[in-house]
Design a protein around this motif. Structure first.
Motif, PDB file in Angstrom:
ATOM      1  N   TRP A   6      18.008  41.641  37.622  1.00 30.41           N
ATOM      2  CA  TRP A   6      18.051  42.289  36.230  1.00 30.41           C
ATOM      3  C   TRP A   6      17.191  43.726  36.398  1.00 30.41           C
ATOM      4  N   LEU A   7      15.889  43.483  37.223  1.00 35.59           N
ATOM      5  CA  LEU A   7      15.069  44.599  36.866  1.00 35.59           C
ATOM      6  C   LEU A   7      15.455  45.845  37.925  1.00 35.59           C
ATOM      7  N   CYS A   8      15.883  45.340  39.226  1.00 40.78           N
ATOM      8  CA  CYS A   8      15.635  46.344  40.416  1.00 40.78           C
ATOM      9  C   CYS A   8      17.361  46.727  40.692  1.00 40.78           C
ATOM     10  N   CYS A  38      10.328  40.893  42.129  1.00 40.07           N
ATOM     11  CA  CYS A  38      10.489  41.506  41.016  1.00 40.07           C
ATOM     12  C   CYS A  38       9.756  40.764  39.857  1.00 40.07           C
ATOM     13  N   HIS A  39       9.860  39.541  39.837  1.00 41.38           N
ATOM     14  CA  HIS A  39       9.615  38.580  38.848  1.00 41.38           C
ATOM     15  C   HIS A  39       7.940  38.708  38.879  1.00 41.38           C
ATOM     16  N   ARG A  40       7.455  38.737  40.063  1.00 41.32           N
ATOM     17  CA  ARG A  40       5.864  38.832  40.306  1.00 41.32           C
ATOM     18  C   ARG A  40       5.554  40.164  39.677  1.00 41.32           C
ATOM     19  N   THR A  41       6.098  41.094  40.059  1.00 41.56           N
ATOM     20  CA  THR A  41       5.799  42.524  39.557  1.00 41.56           C
ATOM     21  C   THR A  41       5.763  42.532  37.898  1.00 41.56           C
ATOM     22  N   LEU A  42       6.674  42.260  37.284  1.00 46.36           N
ATOM     23  CA  LEU A  42       6.734  42.044  35.936  1.00 46.36           C
ATOM     24  C   LEU A  42       5.593  41.491  35.220  1.00 46.36           C
ATOM     25  N   HIS A  43       5.296  40.093  35.780  1.00 49.12           N
ATOM     26  CA  HIS A  43       4.046  39.360  35.347  1.00 49.12           C
ATOM     27  C   HIS A  43       2.715  39.901  35.712  1.00 49.12           C
ATOM     28  N   ARG A  62      11.633  49.439  33.002  1.00 48.69           N
ATOM     29  CA  ARG A  62      11.792  50.393  34.296  1.00 48.69           C
ATOM     30  C   ARG A  62      11.213  51.650  33.921  1.00 48.69           C
ATOM     31  N   ALA A  63      10.894  52.143  32.713  1.00 48.74           N
ATOM     32  CA  ALA A  63      10.294  53.481  32.542  1.00 48.74           C
ATOM     33  C   ALA A  63       8.873  53.332  32.606  1.00 48.74           C
ATOM     34  N   ASP A  64       8.145  52.492  32.731  1.00 41.71           N
ATOM     35  CA  ASP A  64       6.774  52.114  33.011  1.00 41.71           C
ATOM     36  C   ASP A  64       6.641  52.538  34.202  1.00 41.71           C
ATOM     37  N   PRO A  65       5.403  53.579  34.387  1.00 39.62           N
ATOM     38  CA  PRO A  65       5.200  54.283  35.664  1.00 39.62           C
ATOM     39  C   PRO A  65       4.991  53.424  36.882  1.00 39.62           C
ATOM     40  N   VAL A  66       4.390  52.166  36.708  1.00 41.41           N
ATOM     41  CA  VAL A  66       4.196  51.339  37.897  1.00 41.41           C
ATOM     42  C   VAL A  66       5.356  50.765  38.247  1.00 41.41           C
ATOM     43  N   VAL A  67       6.059  50.239  37.174  1.00 40.13           N
ATOM     44  CA  VAL A  67       7.481  49.429  37.295  1.00 40.13           C
ATOM     45  C   VAL A  67       8.382  50.531  38.262  1.00 40.13           C
TER      46      VAL A  67
END
Length: 89
Positions: A6-8, A38-43, A62-67
């Motif tokens: 869903w994220l990447c 991806c799950h770890r990155t979100l949290h 996805r627009a967040d600079p870190v993400v």
């Protein structure tokens, strides 16, 4: 089962985790398939309050600079790739 994260949007591998776009603690029930990294990155990047406000708007996440930097970095990795995830400071 979903075929892509869903994220990447990379193909899913052997390990799949289920993420609540709106946290269960905030009334979320829907789940989406994501890679463990991806799950770890979100949290690591967002609090439950932030995730509750953003909800299922994956474009906003996805627009967040870190993400965005993470998604660009992980895009060429194999589906079962994993690495330590740094928490937001």
């Amino acid at each position: 089962m979903a075929e892509h994260c869903w994220l990447c949007e990379r193909p899913l591998g052997r390990k799949v985790e289920w993420h609540h776009p709106v946290p269960k603690s905030r009334g979320g029930r829907e789940t989406v398939a994501v890679h463990p990294i991806c799950h770890r990155t979100l949290h690591a990047q967002f609090s439950n309050g932030e995730l509750a406000r953003i909800g299922a708007d994956v474009v906003a996440l996805r627009a967040d600079p870190v993400v965005a930097k993470f998604v660009a970095w992980v895009s060429g990795k194999p589906p079962d790739f994993h690495a330590p995830t740094a928490r937001k400071r």
